[in-house]
Design a protein around this motif. Sequence first.
Motif, PDB file in Angstrom:
ATOM      1  N   ALA A  18       0.808  -1.219   0.000  1.00  0.00           N
ATOM      2  CA  ALA A  18       0.000   0.000   0.000  1.00  0.00           C
ATOM      3  C   ALA A  18       0.841   1.269   0.000  1.00  0.00           C
ATOM      4  CB  ALA A  18      -0.933  -0.002   1.212  1.00  0.00           C
ATOM      5  N   ASN A  19       2.163   1.131  -0.002  1.00  0.00           N
ATOM      6  CA  ASN A  19       3.048   2.288   0.051  1.00  0.00           C
ATOM      7  C   ASN A  19       2.950   3.078  -1.259  1.00  0.00           C
ATOM      8  OD1 ASN A  19       5.111   4.148   0.345  1.00  0.00           O
ATOM      9  ND2 ASN A  19       6.645   2.652   0.988  1.00  0.00           N
ATOM     10  N   PRO A  20       2.578   4.367  -1.202  1.00  0.00           N
ATOM     11  CA  PRO A  20       2.478   5.151  -2.439  1.00  0.00           C
ATOM     12  C   PRO A  20       3.828   5.585  -2.997  1.00  0.00           C
ATOM     13  CG  PRO A  20       1.975   6.531  -0.562  1.00  0.00           C
ATOM     14  CD  PRO A  20       2.147   5.134  -0.022  1.00  0.00           C
ATOM     15  N   HIS A  21       4.901   5.436  -2.203  1.00  0.00           N
ATOM     16  CA  HIS A  21       6.232   5.791  -2.680  1.00  0.00           C
ATOM     17  C   HIS A  21       6.821   4.597  -3.424  1.00  0.00           C
ATOM     18  CE1 HIS A  21       5.991   9.377  -0.267  1.00  0.00           C
ATOM     19  NE2 HIS A  21       5.769   8.661   0.821  1.00  0.00           N
ATOM     20  N   VAL A  22       6.950   4.709  -4.744  1.00  0.00           N
ATOM     21  CA  VAL A  22       7.360   3.586  -5.593  1.00  0.00           C
ATOM     22  C   VAL A  22       8.688   3.903  -6.269  1.00  0.00           C
ATOM     23  CG1 VAL A  22       6.757   2.149  -7.588  1.00  0.00           C
ATOM     24  CG2 VAL A  22       4.955   2.925  -6.007  1.00  0.00           C
ATOM     25  N   LEU A  23       9.593   2.945  -6.223  1.00  0.00           N
ATOM     26  CA  LEU A  23      10.863   3.021  -6.951  1.00  0.00           C
ATOM     27  C   LEU A  23      10.902   1.880  -7.953  1.00  0.00           C
ATOM     28  CD1 LEU A  23      13.777   4.167  -7.349  1.00  0.00           C
ATOM     29  CD2 LEU A  23      14.510   2.505  -5.594  1.00  0.00           C
ATOM     30  N   ILE A  24      11.045   2.214  -9.230  1.00  0.00           N
ATOM     31  CA  ILE A  24      11.219   1.209 -10.280  1.00  0.00           C
ATOM     32  C   ILE A  24      12.714   1.045 -10.542  1.00  0.00           C
ATOM     33  CG2 ILE A  24      10.683   0.515 -12.642  1.00  0.00           C
ATOM     34  CD1 ILE A  24       8.166   0.796 -11.071  1.00  0.00           C
ATOM     35  N   CYS A  25      13.202  -0.186 -10.521  1.00  0.00           N
ATOM     36  CA  CYS A  25      14.605  -0.492 -10.800  1.00  0.00           C
ATOM     37  C   CYS A  25      14.684  -1.324 -12.079  1.00  0.00           C
ATOM     38  CB  CYS A  25      15.227  -1.266  -9.636  1.00  0.00           C
ATOM     39  SG  CYS A  25      15.332  -0.329  -8.092  1.00  0.00           S
ATOM     40  N   ALA A  26      15.344  -0.796 -13.083  1.00  0.00           N
ATOM     41  CA  ALA A  26      15.419  -1.460 -14.390  1.00  0.00           C
ATOM     42  C   ALA A  26      16.864  -1.830 -14.702  1.00  0.00           C
ATOM     43  CB  ALA A  26      14.853  -0.554 -15.486  1.00  0.00           C
ATOM     44  N   HIS A  27      17.078  -3.074 -15.114  1.00  0.00           N
ATOM     45  CA  HIS A  27      18.407  -3.674 -15.253  1.00  0.00           C
ATOM     46  C   HIS A  27      19.021  -3.460 -16.633  1.00  0.00           C
ATOM     47  CE1 HIS A  27      16.556  -6.801 -17.731  1.00  0.00           C
ATOM     48  NE2 HIS A  27      15.605  -6.896 -16.819  1.00  0.00           N
ATOM     49  N   GLY A  28      20.243  -3.981 -16.796  1.00  0.00           N
ATOM     50  CA  GLY A  28      20.974  -3.913 -18.050  1.00  0.00           C
ATOM     51  C   GLY A  28      20.504  -4.946 -19.054  1.00  0.00           C
ATOM     52  N   VAL A  29      21.115  -4.932 -20.233  1.00  0.00           N
ATOM     53  CA  VAL A  29      20.547  -5.616 -21.401  1.00  0.00           C
ATOM     54  C   VAL A  29      20.449  -7.132 -21.242  1.00  0.00           C
ATOM     55  CG1 VAL A  29      22.768  -5.769 -22.627  1.00  0.00           C
ATOM     56  CG2 VAL A  29      20.640  -5.696 -23.934  1.00  0.00           C
ATOM     57  N   THR A  30      21.382  -7.780 -20.543  1.00  0.00           N
ATOM     58  CA  THR A  30      21.300  -9.234 -20.358  1.00  0.00           C
ATOM     59  C   THR A  30      21.110  -9.622 -18.901  1.00  0.00           C
ATOM     60  OG1 THR A  30      23.703  -9.487 -20.154  1.00  0.00           O
ATOM     61  CG2 THR A  30      22.760  -9.680 -22.370  1.00  0.00           C
ATOM     62  N   ARG A  31      20.762  -8.644 -18.065  1.00  0.00           N
ATOM     63  CA  ARG A  31      20.590  -8.923 -16.644  1.00  0.00           C
ATOM     64  C   ARG A  31      19.103  -9.061 -16.310  1.00  0.00           C
ATOM     65  NH1 ARG A  31      24.656 -11.120 -14.306  1.00  0.00           N
ATOM     66  NH2 ARG A  31      23.483 -10.681 -12.431  1.00  0.00           N
ATOM     67  N   VAL A  32      18.778  -9.129 -15.026  1.00  0.00           N
ATOM     68  CA  VAL A  32      17.409  -9.360 -14.577  1.00  0.00           C
ATOM     69  C   VAL A  32      17.122  -8.519 -13.330  1.00  0.00           C
ATOM     70  CG1 VAL A  32      17.146 -11.697 -15.506  1.00  0.00           C
ATOM     71  CG2 VAL A  32      18.201 -11.369 -13.256  1.00  0.00           C
ATOM     72  N   GLY A  33      15.847  -8.478 -12.930  1.00  0.00           N
ATOM     73  CA  GLY A  33      15.450  -7.700 -11.769  1.00  0.00           C
ATOM     74  C   GLY A  33      16.089  -8.156 -10.474  1.00  0.00           C
ATOM     75  N   ASP A  34      16.520  -9.422 -10.413  1.00  0.00           N
ATOM     76  CA  ASP A  34      17.188  -9.931  -9.207  1.00  0.00           C
ATOM     77  C   ASP A  34      18.457  -9.151  -8.875  1.00  0.00           C
ATOM     78  OD1 ASP A  34      15.258 -11.914  -9.048  1.00  0.00           O
ATOM     79  OD2 ASP A  34      16.468 -13.404 -10.088  1.00  0.00           O
ATOM     80  N   ASP A  35      19.010  -8.430  -9.845  1.00  0.00           N
ATOM     81  CA  ASP A  35      20.209  -7.631  -9.602  1.00  0.00           C
ATOM     82  C   ASP A  35      20.006  -6.635  -8.461  1.00  0.00           C
ATOM     83  OD1 ASP A  35      21.530  -8.894 -11.644  1.00  0.00           O
ATOM     84  OD2 ASP A  35      21.644  -7.149 -12.964  1.00  0.00           O
ATOM     85  N   PHE A  36      18.762  -6.242  -8.223  1.00  0.00           N
ATOM     86  CA  PHE A  36      18.485  -5.168  -7.274  1.00  0.00           C
ATOM     87  C   PHE A  36      18.064  -5.675  -5.897  1.00  0.00           C
ATOM     88  CE2 PHE A  36      17.677  -3.475 -11.555  1.00  0.00           C
ATOM     89  CZ  PHE A  36      18.601  -2.433 -11.560  1.00  0.00           C
ATOM     90  N   ASP A  37      18.274  -6.959  -5.612  1.00  0.00           N
ATOM     91  CA  ASP A  37      17.832  -7.511  -4.329  1.00  0.00           C
ATOM     92  C   ASP A  37      18.398  -6.735  -3.143  1.00  0.00           C
ATOM     93  OD1 ASP A  37      16.402  -9.389  -5.733  1.00  0.00           O
ATOM     94  OD2 ASP A  37      17.665 -11.104  -5.196  1.00  0.00           O
ATOM     95  N   ASN A  38      19.706  -6.477  -3.145  1.00  0.00           N
ATOM     96  CA  ASN A  38      20.316  -5.765  -2.016  1.00  0.00           C
ATOM     97  C   ASN A  38      19.815  -4.327  -1.926  1.00  0.00           C
ATOM     98  OD1 ASN A  38      21.797  -8.114  -1.668  1.00  0.00           O
ATOM     99  ND2 ASN A  38      23.728  -7.044  -1.334  1.00  0.00           N
ATOM    100  N   LEU A  39      19.760  -3.639  -3.055  1.00  0.00           N
ATOM    101  CA  LEU A  39      19.273  -2.268  -3.075  1.00  0.00           C
ATOM    102  C   LEU A  39      17.827  -2.207  -2.601  1.00  0.00           C
ATOM    103  CD1 LEU A  39      19.883   0.705  -3.914  1.00  0.00           C
ATOM    104  CD2 LEU A  39      18.944   0.121  -6.170  1.00  0.00           C
ATOM    105  N   ALA A  40      17.014  -3.162  -3.059  1.00  0.00           N
ATOM    106  CA  ALA A  40      15.601  -3.176  -2.688  1.00  0.00           C
ATOM    107  C   ALA A  40      15.425  -3.396  -1.186  1.00  0.00           C
ATOM    108  CB  ALA A  40      14.855  -4.247  -3.482  1.00  0.00           C
TER     109      ALA A  40
END
Length: 293
Positions: free
Chosen positions: A29-51
């Motif tokens: 329900a948090n209205p503050h949203v951060l979208i994290c978009a990865h590099g060309v051959t990578r995936v969203g899992d790259d942002f686990d630590n940042l998230a």
Amino acid sequence: MIEARIKSVQCISPAGLHQMSYKEWGDEANPHVLICAHGVTRVGDDFDNLARALAGHYRVVAPDVVGRGRSGRLRNPQFYRVPQYVSDMVTLIARVTAQGGSDGVDWFGTSMGGLIGIALASLPDTPVRKLVLNDIGPTLDPAALLRIGDYIGQDLRFPTFDAAARFVREVSQSFGEHSEDEWHKLASDVLRQEPDGQWVRHYDMGLALPFRSSTPASAQADEAMLWAAYDAIRCPTLLVRGEHSDLLSRETAAIMAGRGPCASLVEIANVGHAPTFIHDDQIAIARQFLIGT
């Protein structure tokens, strides 16, 4: 440990419908949203630590851009281009902002994810409020693009996970120093095992098609469009550059700091293309810009 929810949203290309998978961290329900978009051959899992680090302030959403990871594949690989990715992200943003009652998002984009961010943030009535560009800009080194395009198109198969992981590590040395566990995760996030037991990279080999169809004239036109998009951005922007990046030159980064949104520029020592934002010191850079603490 904070865990993510795996979700998906249906998107459309001129060739038909496809699914885009994404990881979502933090309060739904948090209205503050951060979208994290990865590099060309990578995936969203790259942002686990940042998230995990930012989930107390944000609902962090990390998609697998179509053609990668858990997401679907396009029926026509010629559409593996930034305009299609922007279209998909508009669909994703509509989903996640409606869910939390938000009227906008902040954006963190690494390499290709940064190009998507530039295109999206440049649009009138953009939902992007703050923009982080991780080692990417409108002018890209031709030799580095050739290297990436060649890497993408190699349909490599490995007899064991260890052999595949060694390859990923070798071609990712520009990410900088990482522990053995971190290298293992960076590899496992982008590898999958085939029914015959072989290990392959977890993306559509068709991603290479737009690279192969590029010409000097089309590359020049693309660069001009990217600069026009960058100059149209009005939101606060942070540009991060790896000290030894072969994709984003120091000269281009300096130009970006002086035109368009006049990005704040941070250079990370002993890293090439691109900083992974796995480590606390890099995460602190993003936190300070996005949250102010």
